[in-house]
Design a protein around this motif. Sequence first.
Motif, short mmCIF file in Angstrom:
data_model
loop_
_atom_site.label_atom_id
_atom_site.label_comp_id
_atom_site.label_asym_id
_atom_site.label_seq_id
_atom_site.Cartn_x
_atom_site.Cartn_y
_atom_site.Cartn_z
N THR A 1 -1.81 5.59 -1.42
CA THR A 1 -2.23 5.07 -0.12
C THR A 1 -1.89 3.59 0.04
O THR A 1 -1.93 3.08 1.16
CB THR A 1 -3.73 5.28 0.12
N LEU A 2 -1.52 2.90 -1.04
CA LEU A 2 -1.15 1.50 -0.94
C LEU A 2 0.23 1.34 -0.29
O LEU A 2 0.40 0.61 0.68
CB LEU A 2 -1.16 0.83 -2.32
N PHE A 3 1.23 2.04 -0.82
CA PHE A 3 2.59 1.90 -0.31
C PHE A 3 2.95 2.95 0.74
O PHE A 3 3.91 2.80 1.47
CB PHE A 3 3.60 1.94 -1.47
N TRP A 4 2.18 4.05 0.80
CA TRP A 4 2.46 5.14 1.73
C TRP A 4 1.19 5.53 2.50
O TRP A 4 0.80 6.71 2.51
CB TRP A 4 3.01 6.36 0.98
N ALA B 1 4.25 13.83 -3.69
CA ALA B 1 3.96 13.26 -5.00
C ALA B 1 4.73 11.95 -5.07
O ALA B 1 5.68 11.73 -4.30
CB ALA B 1 4.39 14.21 -6.11
N PHE B 2 4.35 11.07 -5.99
CA PHE B 2 4.91 9.73 -6.03
C PHE B 2 5.22 9.34 -7.47
O PHE B 2 4.50 9.73 -8.39
CB PHE B 2 3.89 8.73 -5.46
N LEU C 1 8.96 7.28 -3.66
CA LEU C 1 8.84 6.10 -4.49
C LEU C 1 9.09 4.86 -3.65
O LEU C 1 9.56 4.95 -2.52
CB LEU C 1 9.81 6.15 -5.68
N ASP C 2 8.78 3.72 -4.23
CA ASP C 2 9.12 2.45 -3.61
C ASP C 2 9.66 1.54 -4.70
O ASP C 2 9.38 1.73 -5.88
CB ASP C 2 7.90 1.81 -2.94
N CYS C 3 10.49 0.59 -4.29
CA CYS C 3 10.99 -0.41 -5.23
C CYS C 3 11.27 -1.69 -4.46
O CYS C 3 11.37 -1.67 -3.23
CB CYS C 3 12.24 0.08 -5.96
N ARG D 1 8.83 -1.77 3.84
CA ARG D 1 7.41 -2.00 4.09
C ARG D 1 6.98 -3.24 3.33
O ARG D 1 7.34 -3.43 2.17
CB ARG D 1 6.59 -0.80 3.65
N GLN D 2 6.20 -4.06 3.98
CA GLN D 2 5.59 -5.22 3.34
C GLN D 2 4.19 -4.83 2.91
O GLN D 2 3.38 -4.39 3.73
CB GLN D 2 5.54 -6.40 4.32
N VAL D 3 3.90 -4.97 1.61
CA VAL D 3 2.58 -4.65 1.08
C VAL D 3 2.13 -5.85 0.26
O VAL D 3 2.59 -6.06 -0.86
CB VAL D 3 2.61 -3.37 0.20
#
Length: 177
Positions: free
Chosen positions: A74-77, A86-87, A124-126, A148-150
């Motif tokens: 829930t932080l990045f997505w 799934a992540f 995923l995020d990077c 996305r800015q987190v």
Amino acid sequence: MTLEIRQAEPAEAAVVEAMLVEAAKWVDALGEVMWDTGELSPERIAAETAAGQFVLAIVDGQPAGAIRFQLEDTLFWPDLPPGDSAFVHRLVVRRRYKGQGISTALLQWAVDHARALGRTHLRLDCDKSRPKLRALYEAFGFQFHSFRQVGPYDVARYEYPLKASGLRRQGPGLGKT
């Protein structure tokens, strides 16, 4: 070379931590920051390992890499419905195993596991400023989703569709690290 992909045992948290710290130091030496210091605390890694979130790649009996697999992010997505995806996070391969297909094997395990759980996507995020890492994921078959800015992180988000038709990655040189 004998390669085994398996769940990390809680007692192997220090092994996971050592690999993550090794990778972070290597990337830091290149002038980039891989992970926030708090993400690599022994307590956090121990808790995540005990929760069954880390998978190890073992080559000839030696730990060669790891990946964190989650059913929520829930932080990045935060914009996704629960239960859909799934992540993966913190893909790491020890330097001495670079180019031997360890990252590909870990990502394929994550694809297969997410598909077996009935998820529609692996995501995923990077860091968006890491072109080699982004190219690795794209070569495997991940598709760019969005930026996305987190907090302090400016990330590129990627997804891998898990259709029942058995979508597979394509092309030679499949993201070996």
